[in-house]
Enzyme design. Structure first.
Site, short mmCIF file in Angstrom:
data_model
loop_
_atom_site.label_atom_id
_atom_site.label_comp_id
_atom_site.label_asym_id
_atom_site.label_seq_id
_atom_site.Cartn_x
_atom_site.Cartn_y
_atom_site.Cartn_z
N GLU A 29 0.83 -1.22 0.00
CA GLU A 29 0.00 0.00 0.00
C GLU A 29 0.86 1.26 0.00
O GLU A 29 2.07 1.20 0.24
CB GLU A 29 -0.89 0.01 1.24
CG GLU A 29 -0.09 -0.07 2.53
CD GLU A 29 -0.58 0.87 3.62
OE1 GLU A 29 -1.04 1.97 3.31
OE2 GLU A 29 -0.47 0.47 4.80
N LYS A 119 -5.51 10.51 0.32
CA LYS A 119 -5.54 9.13 0.84
C LYS A 119 -6.77 8.48 0.24
O LYS A 119 -7.89 8.94 0.49
CB LYS A 119 -5.61 9.19 2.36
CG LYS A 119 -5.86 7.86 3.06
CD LYS A 119 -5.71 8.02 4.58
CE LYS A 119 -6.44 6.96 5.35
NZ LYS A 119 -6.32 7.13 6.81
N VAL A 139 -5.10 0.13 2.85
CA VAL A 139 -5.13 -1.34 2.75
C VAL A 139 -6.37 -1.78 1.97
O VAL A 139 -6.29 -2.63 1.08
CB VAL A 139 -5.10 -1.97 4.16
CG1 VAL A 139 -5.37 -3.47 4.09
CG2 VAL A 139 -3.77 -1.69 4.84
N ASP A 174 -16.93 5.05 13.52
CA ASP A 174 -15.76 5.16 12.65
C ASP A 174 -15.09 3.79 12.57
O ASP A 174 -14.34 3.39 13.45
CB ASP A 174 -14.81 6.22 13.23
CG ASP A 174 -13.60 6.45 12.34
OD1 ASP A 174 -13.42 5.68 11.37
OD2 ASP A 174 -12.83 7.39 12.61
N SER A 176 -12.94 1.38 9.94
CA SER A 176 -12.16 1.46 8.70
C SER A 176 -12.74 0.55 7.61
O SER A 176 -13.14 -0.59 7.88
CB SER A 176 -10.72 1.05 8.97
OG SER A 176 -10.01 0.98 7.75
N ALA A 177 -12.72 1.06 6.39
CA ALA A 177 -13.12 0.24 5.24
C ALA A 177 -12.16 -0.93 5.03
O ALA A 177 -12.46 -1.86 4.28
CB ALA A 177 -13.18 1.10 3.98
N ASP A 178 -11.01 -0.92 5.73
CA ASP A 178 -10.11 -2.09 5.67
C ASP A 178 -10.83 -3.36 6.12
O ASP A 178 -10.57 -4.45 5.60
CB ASP A 178 -8.89 -1.89 6.59
CG ASP A 178 -7.92 -0.82 6.09
OD1 ASP A 178 -8.16 -0.25 5.02
OD2 ASP A 178 -6.94 -0.57 6.81
N LYS A 195 -3.78 -0.71 14.03
CA LYS A 195 -3.23 0.53 14.61
C LYS A 195 -3.51 0.61 16.11
O LYS A 195 -4.60 0.25 16.56
CB LYS A 195 -3.87 1.75 13.93
CG LYS A 195 -3.53 1.88 12.46
CD LYS A 195 -3.75 3.31 12.00
CE LYS A 195 -4.96 3.44 11.09
NZ LYS A 195 -5.06 4.78 10.47
N1 PSU Z 1 -1.41 1.94 10.04
C1 PSU Z 1 -0.52 2.92 10.38
N2 PSU Z 1 -0.46 4.02 9.64
C2 PSU Z 1 -1.26 4.21 8.56
C3 PSU Z 1 -2.18 3.18 8.19
C4 PSU Z 1 -2.22 2.08 8.97
O1 PSU Z 1 0.19 2.80 11.36
O2 PSU Z 1 -1.16 5.24 7.91
C5 PSU Z 1 -3.06 3.41 7.01
C6 PSU Z 1 -3.27 2.13 6.20
O3 PSU Z 1 -3.15 2.47 4.83
C7 PSU Z 1 -4.70 1.74 6.51
C8 PSU Z 1 -5.34 3.08 6.72
O4 PSU Z 1 -5.31 1.05 5.45
O5 PSU Z 1 -4.35 3.80 7.46
C9 PSU Z 1 -6.66 2.99 7.45
O6 PSU Z 1 -7.23 4.25 7.45
P1 PSU Z 1 -8.76 4.48 7.89
O7 PSU Z 1 -8.76 4.19 9.36
O8 PSU Z 1 -9.00 5.92 7.56
O9 PSU Z 1 -9.58 3.52 7.10
MN MN Z 2 -12.12 6.01 9.44
#
Ligand code: PSU
Ligand code: MN
Length: 344
Positions: A29, A119, A139, A174, A176-178, A195
């Site tokens: 990614e 992003k 991701v 909130d 994540s779409a992950d 995270k």
């Molecule tokens: N983990 C980290 N730093 C990051 C990410 C994950 O320590 O920047 C990134 C990855 O790309 C992950 C994204 O897919 O953050 C998830 O973001 P969100 O919570 O906005 O879906």
């Molecule tokens: Mn989010």
């Protein structure tokens, strides 16, 4: 099927050739490049000590330039770790409105320096493409891109930590779409858990709901990103070799006809991991400060990392880099085990 070089989704010729020949490929990614790590250079991180285990994963040629962009060097070393494991790295990003699977070095360097880079998650592909924007892919977005690779999908992917269910989800959902991507894209993701700023028990519950196998690599405890292993949370399953993981993938997508992804949780190398109690204090203070300054969404991770870098007792950059490299290396091994005996 579209050809690798047409349209708004393009597979780099090196990746397309490897996929056509059934050679091992690892997807990577770039949200970590554009939003996860600082751009400014710094002294060589401890994890790259010549005698250390992480340096060993990179082969003989470990170079670090104090003045060069940190984020770019990090992703370059991650790619190097994949190559050292005899697999081809496929760095995924959106460049000028085109979703690219595999970038050239100069394109990667330009993206690393581009402060206006967005992003991109799955919801963002179409609008960013029409705007001709460049973006690091999360991701979720990168897993989807793995499935669009031509002429064959990419099945193995590495990252640092996945997104998940955020603390405070009862107030604001909130999530994540992950997680949705892990529930629907048939890709095995190697990460050091999720995270640190997340609600980890809730994230594990959601992965369970989505039917995502979470497999500890040589661990029964849940890896918690840069802080090592959880003292309270367990992983549902444990496997101790890349071959066993590739076998599990084959059965998951093959005989058991599952369509979800798989999460391989690989702990941050112990010598680089941050003390969990110190990390708790820093995360709580950082989240409170971010809220006070009105920072939310994609701004939170870089803000927290910045506040930790300023703390004399921890080295989150070294820990981040160490786990990214270790995950890339393990993903390379899994890709080799997968490609030598494919049946899906
Ligand atoms: N983990 C980290 N730093 C990051 C990410 C994950 O320590 O920047 C990134 C990855 O790309 C992950 C994204 O897919 O953050 C998830 O973001 P969100 O919570 O906005 O879906
Ligand atoms: Mn989010």
């Amino acid at each position: 099927m579209s050809s690798p070089s047409d349209g708004f989704v393009r597979t780099h010729p090196e990746i397309a050739d490897a996929l056509a020949e059934g050679r091992p490929v690892v997807g990577l990614e770039t949200a970590v490049l554009t939003h996860g790590l600082p751009r400014t250079g710094r002294a060589t991180p401890d994890c790259l000590r010549p005698d250390g285990r992480i340096a060993g994963l990179l082969g003989d040629d470990v170079r670090w330039d104090d003045g060069a962009p940190l984020n770019l060097q990090a992703v370059s070393l991650v790619s190097q770790a994949v190559r050292q494991a005899n697999a081809v790295p496929a760095v995924i990003a959106m460049i000028d409105g085109v979703l690219r699977i595999g970038l050239d070095d100069d394109e990667l360097a330009a993206l690393a320096l581009d402060e206006s880079a967005r992003k991109a998650s799955n919801r963002d592909f179409a609008a960013l493409s029409v705007s001709g924007a460049s973006a690091g892919t999360t991701v979720a977005a990168s897993m989807h891109a793995c499935g669009l690779a031509a002429p064959e999908p990419i099945r193995v992917f590495a990252t640092g930590g996945i997104g998940g269910v955020h603390r405070g989800w009862t107030e604001r959902p909130d999530v994540s779409a992950d997680l949705r991507a892990l529930g629907s894209e048939p890709v095995v993701v190697v990460a050091s858990g999720a995270k640190v700023i997340l609600d980890l028990p809730a994230t594990l519950e959601m992965l369970d709901t989505l039917g995502v196998p979470v497999i500890g690599y040589r661990t029964d405890a849940l890896p918690i990103f840069t802080v090592g292993l959880s003292e309270e949370l367990e992983v549902p399953h444990r496997l101790d070799s890349a071959d066993a993981i590739a076998d599990a993938c084959r059965r998951h997508w093959g005989e058991f006809a599952q369509s979800s992804g798989m999460l391989v949780a690989n702990p941050c190398p112990a010598e680089e991991a941050i003390d969990p109690h110190r990390m708790d204090v820093l995360v709580d203070a950082g989240l409170a400060e971010a809220a006070a300054q009105g920072i939310d969404g994609s701004g939170v991770t870089p803000f927290l990392l910045g506040s930790m870098i300023a703390d004399a007792e921890v080295d989150p950059v070294s820990a981040n880099l160490a786990l990214l490299i270790a995950n890339a290396s393990l993903a390379g091994e899994i890709a080799n085990a997968w490609s030598t005996d494919r049946s899906v």
